[in-house]
Design an enzyme around this catalytic site. Structure first.
Site, PDB file in Angstrom:
ATOM      1  N   GLY A 176       0.828  -1.209   0.000  1.00 34.37           N
ATOM      2  CA  GLY A 176       0.000   0.000   0.000  1.00 34.37           C
ATOM      3  C   GLY A 176       0.858   1.254   0.000  1.00 34.37           C
ATOM      4  O   GLY A 176       0.530   2.248  -0.659  1.00 34.37           O
ATOM      5  N   ARG A 217       1.424  -9.438   9.067  1.00 33.79           N
ATOM      6  CA  ARG A 217       1.289  -9.170  10.509  1.00 33.79           C
ATOM      7  C   ARG A 217       0.341 -10.167  11.188  1.00 33.79           C
ATOM      8  O   ARG A 217       0.490 -10.462  12.365  1.00 33.79           O
ATOM      9  CB  ARG A 217       0.867  -7.726  10.747  1.00 33.79           C
ATOM     10  CG  ARG A 217       1.897  -6.743  10.183  1.00 33.79           C
ATOM     11  CD  ARG A 217       1.776  -5.350  10.746  1.00 33.79           C
ATOM     12  NE  ARG A 217       2.454  -4.392   9.872  1.00 33.79           N
ATOM     13  CZ  ARG A 217       3.757  -4.168   9.824  1.00 33.79           C
ATOM     14  NH1 ARG A 217       4.565  -4.841  10.625  1.00 33.79           N
ATOM     15  NH2 ARG A 217       4.285  -3.287   8.997  1.00 33.79           N
ATOM     16  N   ARG A 277      -8.170  -6.738   9.060  1.00 35.98           N
ATOM     17  CA  ARG A 277      -7.421  -7.279  10.222  1.00 35.98           C
ATOM     18  C   ARG A 277      -8.296  -7.488  11.447  1.00 35.98           C
ATOM     19  O   ARG A 277      -7.894  -8.227  12.347  1.00 35.98           O
ATOM     20  CB  ARG A 277      -6.226  -6.373  10.548  1.00 35.98           C
ATOM     21  CG  ARG A 277      -5.093  -6.553   9.567  1.00 35.98           C
ATOM     22  CD  ARG A 277      -3.841  -5.799   9.966  1.00 35.98           C
ATOM     23  NE  ARG A 277      -2.767  -6.125   9.032  1.00 35.98           N
ATOM     24  CZ  ARG A 277      -1.726  -5.351   8.785  1.00 35.98           C
ATOM     25  NH1 ARG A 277      -1.585  -4.201   9.408  1.00 35.98           N
ATOM     26  NH2 ARG A 277      -0.793  -5.728   7.915  1.00 35.98           N
ATOM     27  N   ASP A 279      -0.416  -0.600  13.059  1.00 33.15           N
ATOM     28  CA  ASP A 279       0.068  -1.887  12.543  1.00 33.15           C
ATOM     29  C   ASP A 279       0.316  -2.906  13.657  1.00 33.15           C
ATOM     30  O   ASP A 279       0.531  -4.087  13.388  1.00 33.15           O
ATOM     31  CB  ASP A 279       1.363  -1.690  11.747  1.00 33.15           C
ATOM     32  CG  ASP A 279       1.096  -0.946  10.438  1.00 33.15           C
ATOM     33  OD1 ASP A 279      -0.053  -0.923   9.986  1.00 33.15           O
ATOM     34  OD2 ASP A 279       2.068  -0.381   9.874  1.00 33.15           O
TER      35      ASP A 279
HETATM   36  C1  S3P Z   1       2.375   3.560   6.399  1.00 29.71           C
HETATM   37  C2  S3P Z   1       1.237   4.108   6.929  1.00 29.71           C
HETATM   38  C3  S3P Z   1       0.166   3.320   7.559  1.00 29.71           C
HETATM   39  C4  S3P Z   1       0.657   1.923   7.932  1.00 29.71           C
HETATM   40  C5  S3P Z   1       1.427   1.272   6.818  1.00 29.71           C
HETATM   41  C6  S3P Z   1       2.649   2.115   6.462  1.00 29.71           C
HETATM   42  C7  S3P Z   1       3.388   4.445   5.779  1.00 29.71           C
HETATM   43  O1  S3P Z   1      -0.901   3.193   6.641  1.00 29.71           O
HETATM   44  O2  S3P Z   1      -0.432   1.112   8.290  1.00 29.71           O
HETATM   45  O3  S3P Z   1       1.858  -0.015   7.188  1.00 29.71           O
HETATM   46  O4  S3P Z   1       4.507   3.993   5.506  1.00 29.71           O
HETATM   47  O5  S3P Z   1       3.049   5.617   5.538  1.00 29.71           O
HETATM   48  P1  S3P Z   1      -2.081   4.300   6.520  1.00 29.71           P
HETATM   49  O6  S3P Z   1      -1.493   5.538   6.047  1.00 29.71           O
HETATM   50  O7  S3P Z   1      -3.053   3.718   5.528  1.00 29.71           O
HETATM   51  O8  S3P Z   1      -2.670   4.401   7.899  1.00 29.71           O
END
Ligand code: S3P
Length: 432
Positions: free
Chosen positions: A96, A390, A348, A317
């Site tokens: 993501g 995770r 999750r 996380d």
């Molecule tokens: C992340 C932000 C978080 C986190 C992801 C990494 C980042 O996601 O859960 O594992 O590196 O900016 P969200 O921005 O969707 O909360």
């Protein structure tokens, strides 16, 4: 084919010290900023997990030379104009962060790109990034009206915007900032709650400018960056698995070395302290862009607490492993305001509730989190990672305290963020 794994058990607790792998969020950003900077960027302690390798592969397709060796990554940045229109689709895999941050970065590039990822990425909402980027002036389209991958982006001239984030998300904030540094004028992002600030820190580390005033972050467009050396701290989100393991496995004392202690990430420390865990924090003096330190955790007597509000983004996380911790705490733990868990690599909330129940946990899902009643003796069984690193690691740590064996299906997902995970478990068991 998904492999199953029968997990090892400690006879006398977990003991010793480990260096958890480099921080995932910072490793991604080091490649991205190195790619848009001028000159060489050296990255030390880079996380060689599948997600960060997806980022390297995307930037190579954008024409950036990136040399990978055992102890160092060298990114040969040629500035913004060094990025080339890719002839191939950019595959972001399961990541993501890669998908959303690259959208912001491509928003101002004068060419066309297509992004795809795996089946998990295809289910994750992208409109939350596409909407503000469209307001800045880029053209983005995708499946289901532009909300899902495959996405196509045609970057162009951008105009700064003021944007109030509807959800507390560092990925969305970072995408807007990455577009904003290419736009004309000022771009302002307002966060509902404070989220991880690695992008802001990296803008400064690479010689750029960003300012924060309360919940508002501002960047001016037209920024150029200079290559530098990035020392990636250990990932507190990976350390969390061994912090919890040490706290719940009888006879344990584990030292986790050189872990990132950025206050936008340390919610797990506050929660574990409140639950009664014995944790010593030994800060290092030589912090290079991010605070770091060692953590020493011992077997602890725990009690349930309520977790919600603005602490949630600082431990988002870690909630799966906190749920396991709560099964070993006396009394009730309530986790609320965590609906974002539903749009992570898996849902999750559903995944952790369903899998921990299989091991005998007293846990129920709520609309925005879960309720866990402890302390419960967990038993063995067959569980599944749901393809989520995770969830897989949480179940593997659970197996250290179950009364009989646990078999974990699709354990390979753990390679996303922690390829040495099982080796580290074996190391800490062997020292006892
Ligand atoms: C992340 C932000 C978080 C986190 C992801 C990494 C980042 O996601 O859960 O594992 O590196 O900016 P969200 O921005 O969707 O909360």
């Amino acid at each position: 084919m998904q492999d199953s794994k029968r997990l090892a058990k400690p006879a006398n607790g977990l003991n010793g010290e480990i260096n958890v792998p480099g921080d995932k969020s910072i490793s991604h950003r080091a490649i991205m900023f190195g790619s848009i900077a001028e000159g060489e960027t050296k990255v030390h302690n880079f996380l060689m997990g599948d997600d960060c390798l997806s980022t390297i592969s995307c930037f190579r397709k954008l024409g950036v030379q990136i040399d990978v060796s055992d102890d160092e990554i060298i990114v040969h940045g040629k500035g913004w104009d060094g990025l080339e229109e890719p002839v191939d689709i950019l595959d972001t895999g399961n990541s993501g962060t890669t998908t959303r941050l690259i959208m912001g970065l491509l928003a101002g590039r004068p060419f066309h790109s297509v992004l795809i990822g795996d089946e998990s990425i295809a289910r994750r909402p992208m409109k939350r990034v596409a909407d503000p980027l469209k307001q800045l002036g880029t053209k983005i389209d995708g499946r289901a009206g532009g909300d899902y991958t495959p996405l196509s982006i045609r970057g162009g001239d951008l105009q700064g915007i003021r944007y109030e984030l509807p959800v507390a998300s560092a990925q969305v904030k970072s995408a807007i900032l990455l577009a904003g540094i290419q736009a004309e004028g000022v771009t302002e992002v307002i966060e509902p709650e404070r989220t991880r600030d690695h992008t802001e820190r990296m803008i400064l580390q690479f010689g750029g400018e960003v300012s924060r005033d309360g919940q508002s972050i501002k960047v001016t467009g037209g920024q150029a960056f200079k290559g530098c050396t990035v020392d990636v701290p250990g990932d507190i989100s990976s350390a969390a698995f061994f912090m919890v393991a040490a706290a719940i496995v009888p006879g344990s004392r584990v030292r986790l070395k050189q872990v990132g202690l950025n206050e936008t990430r340390t919610g797990i420390l506050s929660v574990m302290n409140k639950m009664g865990a014995s944790i010593e924090v030994i800060p290092s003096n030589d912090d290079k862009g991010e605070p770091v330190g060692d953590l020493v955790v011992e077997t602890s007597s725990l009690h349930g607490i309520e977790i919600g509000g603005d602490i949630i983004p600082t431990l988002i996380d870690e909630i799966p492993i906190i749920a396991l911790l709560a099964t070993q705490a006396e009394g009730t733990t309530v986790i609320k305001n965590a609906e974002e868990l539903k749009v992570k690599e898996t849902n999750r909330i559903d995944a952790i509730v369903e899998e921990l129940k299989k091991l005998g946990a007293d846990i129920e899902a709520t609309d925005d989190g879960m309720i866990i009643r402890g302390k419960t003796d967990l038993h063995g069984g067959e569980v599944h990672s749901w393809g989520d690193h995770r969830i897989g690691m949480t179940l593997a740590i659970a197996s250290l305290i179950t009364t009989s064996d646990v078999v974990l299906q699709n354990h390979e997902a753990i390679n996303i963020s922690y390829p040495q995970f099982f080796e580290h478990i074996d190391q800490l068991i062997a020292r006892t």
